[in-house]
Write a protein that holds these residues in place. Structure first.
Motif, PDB file in Angstrom:
ATOM      1  N   GLY A   1      46.930  46.046  53.007  1.00  0.00           N
ATOM      2  CA  GLY A   1      45.641  46.036  53.379  1.00  0.00           C
ATOM      3  C   GLY A   1      44.658  45.399  52.329  1.00  0.00           C
ATOM      4  N   GLU A   2      45.519  44.799  51.004  1.00  0.00           N
ATOM      5  CA  GLU A   2      44.812  44.265  50.194  1.00  0.00           C
ATOM      6  C   GLU A   2      45.316  43.189  49.388  1.00  0.00           C
ATOM      7  N   ALA A   3      44.561  42.330  48.894  1.00  0.00           N
ATOM      8  CA  ALA A   3      45.133  41.125  48.020  1.00  0.00           C
ATOM      9  C   ALA A   3      44.633  41.095  46.624  1.00  0.00           C
ATOM     10  N   CYS A   4      45.390  40.480  46.000  1.00  0.00           N
ATOM     11  CA  CYS A   4      44.958  39.834  44.668  1.00  0.00           C
ATOM     12  C   CYS A   4      44.276  38.579  44.581  1.00  0.00           C
ATOM     13  N   VAL A   5      43.135  38.584  44.034  1.00  0.00           N
ATOM     14  CA  VAL A   5      42.483  37.288  43.990  1.00  0.00           C
ATOM     15  C   VAL A   5      43.548  36.181  43.323  1.00  0.00           C
ATOM     16  N   CYS A   6      44.495  36.283  42.791  1.00  0.00           N
ATOM     17  CA  CYS A   6      45.646  35.274  42.333  1.00  0.00           C
ATOM     18  C   CYS A   6      46.222  34.779  43.486  1.00  0.00           C
TER      19      CYS A   6
ATOM     20  N   ASP B   1      42.046  25.005  49.441  1.00  0.00           N
ATOM     21  CA  ASP B   1      42.227  23.773  48.516  1.00  0.00           C
ATOM     22  C   ASP B   1      40.509  23.950  47.774  1.00  0.00           C
ATOM     23  N   LEU B   2      40.506  24.910  47.126  1.00  0.00           N
ATOM     24  CA  LEU B   2      39.368  24.951  46.424  1.00  0.00           C
ATOM     25  C   LEU B   2      39.784  25.825  45.131  1.00  0.00           C
ATOM     26  N   SER B   3      38.754  25.466  44.223  1.00  0.00           N
ATOM     27  CA  SER B   3      38.914  26.047  42.724  1.00  0.00           C
ATOM     28  C   SER B   3      38.815  27.427  42.871  1.00  0.00           C
ATOM     29  N   GLN B   4      39.347  28.235  41.863  1.00  0.00           N
ATOM     30  CA  GLN B   4      39.190  29.747  41.511  1.00  0.00           C
ATOM     31  C   GLN B   4      38.008  30.261  41.415  1.00  0.00           C
TER      32      GLN B   4
ATOM     33  N   THR C   1      35.290  29.007  42.920  1.00  0.00           N
ATOM     34  CA  THR C   1      34.778  29.069  44.195  1.00  0.00           C
ATOM     35  C   THR C   1      35.263  29.975  45.010  1.00  0.00           C
ATOM     36  N   ILE C   2      36.506  30.362  44.946  1.00  0.00           N
ATOM     37  CA  ILE C   2      37.131  31.452  45.781  1.00  0.00           C
ATOM     38  C   ILE C   2      36.348  32.840  45.296  1.00  0.00           C
ATOM     39  N   SER C   3      36.153  32.833  44.075  1.00  0.00           N
ATOM     40  CA  SER C   3      35.854  33.993  43.391  1.00  0.00           C
ATOM     41  C   SER C   3      34.379  34.381  43.813  1.00  0.00           C
ATOM     42  N   HIS C   4      33.344  33.192  44.080  1.00  0.00           N
ATOM     43  CA  HIS C   4      32.201  33.224  44.229  1.00  0.00           C
ATOM     44  C   HIS C   4      32.280  34.029  45.701  1.00  0.00           C
ATOM     45  N   HIS C   5      32.922  33.355  46.769  1.00  0.00           N
ATOM     46  CA  HIS C   5      32.818  34.051  48.113  1.00  0.00           C
ATOM     47  C   HIS C   5      33.307  35.210  48.336  1.00  0.00           C
ATOM     48  N   LEU C   6      34.286  35.772  47.367  1.00  0.00           N
ATOM     49  CA  LEU C   6      34.547  36.955  47.504  1.00  0.00           C
ATOM     50  C   LEU C   6      33.542  37.798  46.919  1.00  0.00           C
ATOM     51  N   LYS C   7      32.808  37.359  45.776  1.00  0.00           N
ATOM     52  CA  LYS C   7      31.621  38.232  45.378  1.00  0.00           C
ATOM     53  C   LYS C   7      30.680  38.331  46.494  1.00  0.00           C
ATOM     54  N   VAL C   8      30.372  37.298  47.217  1.00  0.00           N
ATOM     55  CA  VAL C   8      29.504  37.535  48.324  1.00  0.00           C
ATOM     56  C   VAL C   8      30.040  38.417  49.474  1.00  0.00           C
ATOM     57  N   LEU C   9      31.261  38.441  49.463  1.00  0.00           N
ATOM     58  CA  LEU C   9      31.508  39.556  50.621  1.00  0.00           C
ATOM     59  C   LEU C   9      31.526  40.784  50.129  1.00  0.00           C
ATOM     60  N   HIS C  10      32.074  41.004  48.839  1.00  0.00           N
ATOM     61  CA  HIS C  10      32.051  42.275  48.102  1.00  0.00           C
ATOM     62  C   HIS C  10      30.250  42.736  48.192  1.00  0.00           C
ATOM     63  N   GLU C  11      29.480  42.250  47.844  1.00  0.00           N
ATOM     64  CA  GLU C  11      27.915  42.349  47.706  1.00  0.00           C
ATOM     65  C   GLU C  11      27.548  42.943  49.120  1.00  0.00           C
ATOM     66  N   ALA C  12      28.041  42.232  49.976  1.00  0.00           N
ATOM     67  CA  ALA C  12      27.453  42.575  51.261  1.00  0.00           C
ATOM     68  C   ALA C  12      28.094  43.849  51.845  1.00  0.00           C
ATOM     69  N   GLY C  13      29.225  44.404  51.092  1.00  0.00           N
ATOM     70  CA  GLY C  13      29.786  45.600  51.472  1.00  0.00           C
ATOM     71  C   GLY C  13      30.896  45.412  52.525  1.00  0.00           C
ATOM     72  N   ILE C  14      31.412  44.105  52.561  1.00  0.00           N
ATOM     73  CA  ILE C  14      32.754  43.963  53.537  1.00  0.00           C
ATOM     74  C   ILE C  14      33.863  44.044  52.759  1.00  0.00           C
ATOM     75  N   LEU C  15      33.968  43.901  51.570  1.00  0.00           N
ATOM     76  CA  LEU C  15      35.065  44.096  50.755  1.00  0.00           C
ATOM     77  C   LEU C  15      34.791  45.046  49.687  1.00  0.00           C
ATOM     78  N   ASP C  16      36.055  45.752  49.369  1.00  0.00           N
ATOM     79  CA  ASP C  16      35.979  46.689  48.143  1.00  0.00           C
ATOM     80  C   ASP C  16      36.937  45.965  47.172  1.00  0.00           C
ATOM     81  N   ARG C  17      36.756  46.223  45.711  1.00  0.00           N
ATOM     82  CA  ARG C  17      37.457  45.700  44.698  1.00  0.00           C
ATOM     83  C   ARG C  17      37.687  46.719  43.636  1.00  0.00           C
ATOM     84  N   THR C  18      39.039  46.416  43.127  1.00  0.00           N
ATOM     85  CA  THR C  18      39.647  47.350  41.909  1.00  0.00           C
ATOM     86  C   THR C  18      40.227  46.233  40.957  1.00  0.00           C
ATOM     87  N   LYS C  19      39.750  46.714  39.869  1.00  0.00           N
ATOM     88  CA  LYS C  19      40.633  45.754  38.804  1.00  0.00           C
ATOM     89  C   LYS C  19      41.682  46.435  38.341  1.00  0.00           C
ATOM     90  N   ARG C  20      42.824  45.739  38.153  1.00  0.00           N
ATOM     91  CA  ARG C  20      43.945  46.512  37.742  1.00  0.00           C
ATOM     92  C   ARG C  20      44.557  45.442  36.569  1.00  0.00           C
TER      93      ARG C  20
END
Length: 122
Positions: free
Chosen positions: A62-67, A74-77, A79-98
């Motif tokens: 139930g989790e995935a690494c940004v890598c 077919d997008l730059s890293q 751009t993907i990070s921006h979309h993930l940030k939007v989802l995280h800020e909206a409260g849809i995704l949790d994120r943890t740094k390892r």
């Protein structure tokens, strides 16, 4: 749903549904409730972000690494990070740094609340 003291992450108030219909079919939404739901729907209203949520939710554990997410688009890293940030800020995704990697997990209760609101199976 309210903004947490820590910043922009939203907290949802669970939607109670009747057995026969969703809240949208039962009664008009209040202005306050509509304003709470709109940021979630806006975040999901982009094809890339909707796919990201789907890929993360379907990933093993139930989790995935940004890598790992970069290979699905077919997008730059950045751009993907921006979309993930939007989802995280909206409260849809949790994120943890390892180490150097960031892992994302879907907040299933948020998706269940949206589904209940619009009449899907939660």
């Amino acid at each position: 749903m309210s903004k947490s003291a820590a910043g922009s992450q939203l907290t949802l108030t669970p939607v109670e549904t009747a057995a026969c219909c969703s809240p949208l079919l039962r009664e008009p939404l209040s202005l306050e409730r509509a304003e709470q739901v709109v940021p979630l729907l806006k975040a999901l209203a982009d094809p890339v972000r909707l796919r990201l949520v789907s890929i993360v939710a379907a990933s093993e554990g139930g989790e995935a690494c940004v890598c790992d997410l970069n290979d699905s688009f077919d997008l730059s890293q950045p751009t993907i990070s921006h979309h993930l940030k939007v989802l995280h800020e909206a409260g849809i995704l949790d994120r943890t740094k390892r180490g150097v990697w960031v892992y994302y997990a879907v907040r299933r209760e948020v998706l269940a609340d949206i589904a209940a609101l619009i009449g899907g199976s939660a």
